[in-house]
Design an enzyme around this catalytic site. Structure first.
Site, PDB file in Angstrom:
ATOM      1  CG  ASP A 243      -4.371  -1.363   2.893  1.00  0.00           C
ATOM      2  OD1 ASP A 243      -4.978  -1.068   1.855  1.00  0.00           O
ATOM      3  OD2 ASP A 243      -3.452  -0.684   3.360  1.00  0.00           O
TER       4      ASP A 243
ATOM      5  CG  ASP B 161      -3.792   1.036   6.742  1.00  0.00           C
ATOM      6  OD1 ASP B 161      -4.476   0.011   6.648  1.00  0.00           O
ATOM      7  OD2 ASP B 161      -4.192   2.148   6.349  1.00  0.00           O
TER       8      ASP B 161
ATOM      9  CG  ASP C 111      -1.730   1.226   1.379  1.00  0.00           C
ATOM     10  OD1 ASP C 111      -2.348   1.621   0.371  1.00  0.00           O
ATOM     11  OD2 ASP C 111      -1.752   1.820   2.474  1.00  0.00           O
TER      12      ASP C 111
END
Length: 614
Positions: free
Chosen positions: A505, A501, A309
């Site tokens: 996510d 995180d 991410d």
């Protein structure tokens, strides 16, 4: 038989002493009968255990131990029988000792869990000691010098610089300085001054207690490779029996069969792999990485695709507000106040920066009549009859007219705002690349990763700018949670590791072969979606987790092959009548010890931990 292993070790020792005394006073027959009956009894217990394993579809190497005991009794090698029994019963105790050594870091976390708190009564100001489970959000607490912080909370605004030892949470050995208003996490150890704080979470949802739950779960999950020894069970058993039978036939001496079989006992294969993986999990915990089971370490060791991410993972996750773009008569202060009021109800890392900026500007935030977050997109809130949207441009543009896309510098991102269906403008923030992101990616590539991918919901321009700095060429921007899950599912080069995180996510972390959550900020440590939780806000721990997985698998396999190799070499030698049965049993005990000591090497961390950037 495991829960009886200590009494059985004691019984085996007592039988040995009793038989020895009988032998010395001339009662050789009695000594032999005592040893034979006891050894055959242990063989019977092992047979029952073997049958139970077979009922569960597990073919182990228990048969070799049973055959070795019975054969040595039948040919009169009673000393060898007793040594084999001592090895089997002592092996359980040795495994328990070695596993306890490997679990030391994990048990240390659990033993240090805070159990009480000093609560300050709201009316009288008196202090009472309560169980940590009785603390609720909003309670004012006193933390005395050198005490463990009982729950997550914020320090009183008037608190001056105070140092906390957070080593059990993050692996960081140096004290961390906090000031008034800072968040302190449960499990931290206060310094030399008493402080007051306000609880922001109850015990169940605080950082340290979440870690304890993760550790307990991790310790209960066996790795597939732990049972790797059973893959060798059938060929190893067949080889040992064939070699022993051949030696018997060629020599014409049945003792030769027993001499071979005593060197084929299974302890190295059964014990070594579990110890190596427990040691690897302990080593990971010491490095600030909680791994939910040995199976995760085994998968990490083979990672081929690493997916990141962007916000809060590759970037610092602490964006700074750099400028404002206002539209339709809204002022900068009004734009910031509305955005911060709505962002109070968001879990995204950008929300904290917007709220902090508003408070630094002296703005009073509104309480909402109604608010909800659309994951990875934005927040919808209602204040005093006004509908406020805060989030990505696409999210706001769907519900407000005149939404404008602004030109951004590399690393910048826009937080769009609309009020009552009218576009109010955007807050421009800058979130820079983590200092160690490039080196972490290079380390992962050196360790066998073939594809590094960025999946983000941000705009393509911002995503590509950060990716270019990090050295990532495969970028997929503008992704919704479902898009991320689909992208991970379609990757062919597996296993796939997803680093995020742990909150926004969560779906893609669960979809990956291994999900790694950056859990340093508290709430993410309890994410059920992640297989690995990094407690330190340090991206390089991703590479550390992969390295520990590879080391654990290598040492587990190495220990198994050492056991097999030494056993085969000794069995082959014994087939020629060179090694007496009693000596062979003693040599096999030495092989056990070598394999266990080698497996414990997985505890060692040859690389100095990387300090987290401040």
């Amino acid at each position: 038989m495991k829960r009886f292993h200590y009494p059985l070790v004691a019984a085996t020792g007592a039988i040995g002493v009793l038989a020895g005394v009988c032998w010395l006073i001339g009662w050789q027959l009695a000594a032999g009968v005592i040893v034979a009956v006891f050894a055959l009894g242990i063989a019977g217990l092992e047979t029952v255990r073997m049958i139970r394993r077979l009922r569960h579809g597990v073919i182990g190497v228990d048969l070799l131990a049973v055959v070795a005991i019975v054969s040595t009794v039948l040919v009169g090698e009673l000393l060898a029988s007793w040594i084999i029994v001592l090895m089997l019963t002592g092996g359980e105790a040795l495994e328990d000792f070695a596993q306890g050594r490997a679990e030391r870091e994990l048990k240390g976390l659990i033993d240090r869990a805070p159990r009480s708190a000093h609560r300050i009564a709201s009316e009288s100001g008196t202090i009472e000691e309560v169980a940590v489970g009785d603390v609720i959000v909003g309670d004012r607490l006193l933390v005395k010098p050198s005490e463990i912080v009982p729950v997550d909370g914020t320090l009183s605004p008037d608190t001056t610089a105070v140092e906390f030892d957070e080593s059990s949470l993050t692996g960081e050995s140096l004290p961390v300085e906090h000031h008034g208003g800072d968040l302190v996490l449960s499990g931290s150890i206060n310094g030399s001054a008493a402080v007051t704080m306000t609880a922001t979470a109850d015990a169940r949802h605080s950082q340290y207690q979440s870690i304890v739950l993760l550790v307990t779960e991790a310790a209960s999950r066996p790795a597939p490779v732990v049972r790797l020894a059973d893959r060798f069970a059938l060929p190893f058993t067949a080889f040992a029996l064939l070699l022993g039978a051949t030696a018997w036939i060629v020599s014409g001496d049945p003792v030769r069969f027993a001499e071979v079989l005593v060197l084929a006992t299974p302890c190295p294969l059964i014990i070594a792999a579990p110890i190596a993986f427990m040691a690897g999990m302990s080593r990971a915990a010491k490095n600030g990485v909680i791994v939910k089971g040995g199976a995760v370490l085994e998968t990490l060791s083979r990672a081929r695709s690493i997916v990141f991410d962007k916000t809060g993972t590759l970037t610092e996750g602490r964006p700074t507000i750099t400028r404002f773009r206002t539209e339709n008569g809204f002022t900068e202060r009004e734009l910031l106040r509305l955005a911060a009021s709505a962002e109070q109800y968001s879990s995204h890392v950008l929300a904290e920066s917007v709220i902090r900026s508003a408070r630094d500007a002296g703005l009073e935030l509104d309480d909402t009549d109604d608010a909800h977050e659309v994951a990875t997109a934005g927040v919808e809130a209602r204040f005093a009859g006004h509908d406020v949207l805060v989030g990505k441009l696409g999210f706001v543009a769907e519900r407000a007219s005149g939404a404008t896309e602004y030109d951004l510098e590399p690393g910048e991102l826009a937080i769009s705002v609309a009020v009552d269906g009218v576009f109010a403008g955007a807050i421009i923030a800058h979130d820079g690349l983590r200092a160690n992101a490039t080196s972490t990616i290079a380390d992962l590539l050196r360790r066998g990763a073939r594809h590094i991918i960025m999946l983000t919901g941000d705009a393509p321009a911002t995503a590509h700018a950060i990716a270019a700095q990090a050295g990532i060429t495969d970028v997929r921007a503008g992704c919704l949670p479902a898009d991320k899950v689909e992208a991970v599912a379609r990757l062919d080069d597996r296993p796939v590791v997803m680093v995020g995180d742990g909150v926004n996510d969560a779906p893609v972390l669960a979809a990956a072969d291994v999900g790694i959550a950056m859990g340093a900020r508290g709430a993410t440590a309890a994410s059920d979606s992640a297989d690995v939780v990094i407690l330190l806000d340090d991206l390089s721990k991703t590479a550390t987790a992969v390295r520990i997985g590879q080391d654990s698998v290598r040492i587990a396999l190495q220990s198994i092959w050492i056991g097999i190799g030494l056993s085969v070499a000794l069995m082959t030698t014994a087939a020629f009548g060179v090694i007496p049965a009693a000596l062979g049993a003693g040599l096999q005990e030495a092989v056990d010890l070598v394999c266990i000591l080698n497996a414990l090497r997985a505890l060692r961390d040859p690389v100095t931990p990387v300090r987290a950037p401040r």
